[in-house]
Design an enzyme around this catalytic site. Structure first.
Site, short mmCIF file in Angstrom:
data_model
loop_
_atom_site.label_atom_id
_atom_site.label_comp_id
_atom_site.label_asym_id
_atom_site.label_seq_id
_atom_site.Cartn_x
_atom_site.Cartn_y
_atom_site.Cartn_z
CD GLN A 1 -8.64 5.04 -6.64
OE1 GLN A 1 -8.02 5.68 -5.80
NE2 GLN A 1 -8.44 3.76 -6.86
CE1 TYR B 1 -7.77 5.81 2.32
CE2 TYR B 1 -7.49 4.50 0.33
CZ TYR B 1 -6.95 5.26 1.36
OH TYR B 1 -5.60 5.46 1.43
NE ARG C 1 -6.91 -0.71 -6.51
CZ ARG C 1 -5.72 -0.17 -6.34
NH1 ARG C 1 -5.58 1.14 -6.36
NH2 ARG C 1 -4.66 -0.93 -6.14
N GLY D 1 2.10 -0.20 -9.80
CA GLY D 1 2.10 0.97 -8.94
C GLY D 1 3.45 1.66 -8.89
NE ARG D 2 5.53 1.62 -2.73
CZ ARG D 2 6.00 1.47 -1.50
NH1 ARG D 2 7.23 0.97 -1.33
NH2 ARG D 2 5.28 1.78 -0.45
#
Length: 365
Positions: free
Chosen positions: A101, A182, A229, A313-314
């Site tokens: 990414q 971001y 994304r 994810g986690r």
């Protein structure tokens, strides 16, 4: 419940064959060297998780001003490229596939961890109104410098050069990060982008940079090596989008003709989700809602709604063998937040697996 059988079916992504539809989502872990070079420990971490259908490695800044925090990885020097080559080699040797990414922090960067003389940049001189991580702890975000027209051109080049380095390092592709508060997301959001030139103002202006970067990267390294994304309505970093449906349907329509490998969509739970599936012509990767929902159930629903890939994810963070655990219905390791950001092996590479990693045998191309 057991995960749906469809989750473990092979699928095509660009010119790759993925052995399953489970994607390890990009997660910042702050284990790079101080200069942004990926460490040997990072290579071990990603290699442990090579049974994912696809790994999307953590957000990596394409220029010094884009760092998200201390010990975040970069990709704009030879040392950075060599470090990512070690990651790619490890994942591939274990039978995996890995994208990287590309992420620019924009106004969420801070002078306390940027190189001397480097300042945070953004579409407009509007501070994020939130706290950011620095070596001395969490401090208020500063007011960023405004990107000039020339600086925007250099920024596009930075993404292209980083993508070229990613391919040269042996990574399978790049995901352009236009989400989670971001820089590119800052350009999309009206309360962060107050520009009146061609890079702001109306919807067409606000989506322009994401489209320009995606086009330039795809034209240089090949669209089959590129994903994007998005996370509509995500307020992280103090962003506020008044019309996410209008913004993101316009963005998806503009990206669709580029023929890139995939779109990575963070679900909103609104009418925007089915609209994006209808508009998007290639693979759709989905991060399902709600985040705390039973993962096999969430994955089954996402696939039923038209997702081609489901990102985790986690669960991948804490379970190197997540694919195996989901396939057999085994319990998951408890996530340990203390090791999320920075440190060594603890909370990073020391999560136990049920069995040694045995990659699914499948042809890579």
């Amino acid at each position: 419940m057991h995960a749906p059988a469809a989750l473990f079916e092979p699928t095509r992504l660009g010119d790759l064959t993925l052995p399953n539809r489970m994607v390890m989502a990009p997660m910042s872990r702050a284990r790079a060297e101080a200069d942004g070079t990926p460490s040997a420990l990072m290579a071990h971490y990603y290699t442990q998780r090579a049974t994912a259908g696809l790994i999307v490695a953590e957000g990596t800044h394409p220029a010094a001003a884009g760092a998200i925090g201390p010990d975040a990885p970069g990709l704009f020097t030879d040392a950075h490229q060599d470090g990512w080559a070690r990651v790619a080699d490890g994942v591939h040797a274990a039978g995996g596939r890995v994208f990287l990414q590309l992420m620019h922090a924009g106004r969420l960067a801070h002078p306390d961890f940027l190189p001397e003389g480097v300042r945070p940049v953004a579409p407009s001189a509007v501070a994020a109104g939130t706290l950011v991580h620095t070596p001395g702890g969490r401090v208020p975000a500063v007011t960023p410098d405004v990107l000039t027209e020339d600086a925007i051109g250099e920024l596009i080049d930075d993404f292209v050069h980083a993508a070229c380095r990613a391919v040269a390092a042996g990574l399978d592709g790049v995901e352009i990060h236009a989400a989670n508060g971001y820089l590119l997301h800052q350009f999309l959001a009206e309360n962060a982008n107050l520009r009146t030139d061609g890079w702001g103002g109306d919807t067409e202006g606000r989506i322009r940079l994401t489209v320009a970067i995606t086009r330039a990267v795809a034209e240089t390294v090949g669209p089959h090596r590129v994903g994007v994304r998005i996370s509509p309505s995500n307020p992280f970093g103090g962003l506020d989008e008044s019309d996410p449906y209008g913004t993101y349907t316009a963005l998806v329509r503009a990206l669709a003709p580029l023929g890139i490998a995939y779109l990575h969509h963070g679900e909103t739970g609104t009418e925007l989700d089915p609209a994006i599936r209808e508009l998007w012509p290639t693979a759709l990767m989905v991060t399902p809602l709600p985040a705390d929902r039973d993962k096999p159930e969430a994955a089954a629903d996402a696939l039923a709604r038209g997702a081609d890939l489901v990102s985790f994810g986690r669960d991948f963070l804490a379970n190197p063998d997540l694919v195996t655990r989901c396939r057999i219905g085994a319990g998951l390791n408890e996530v340990r937040p203390k090791g999320f950001y920075g440190g060594g092996e603890a909370g990073y590479t020391d999560y136990p697996s049920l069995d040694p990693v045995h990659p699914d045998p499948v042809t890579r191309h």
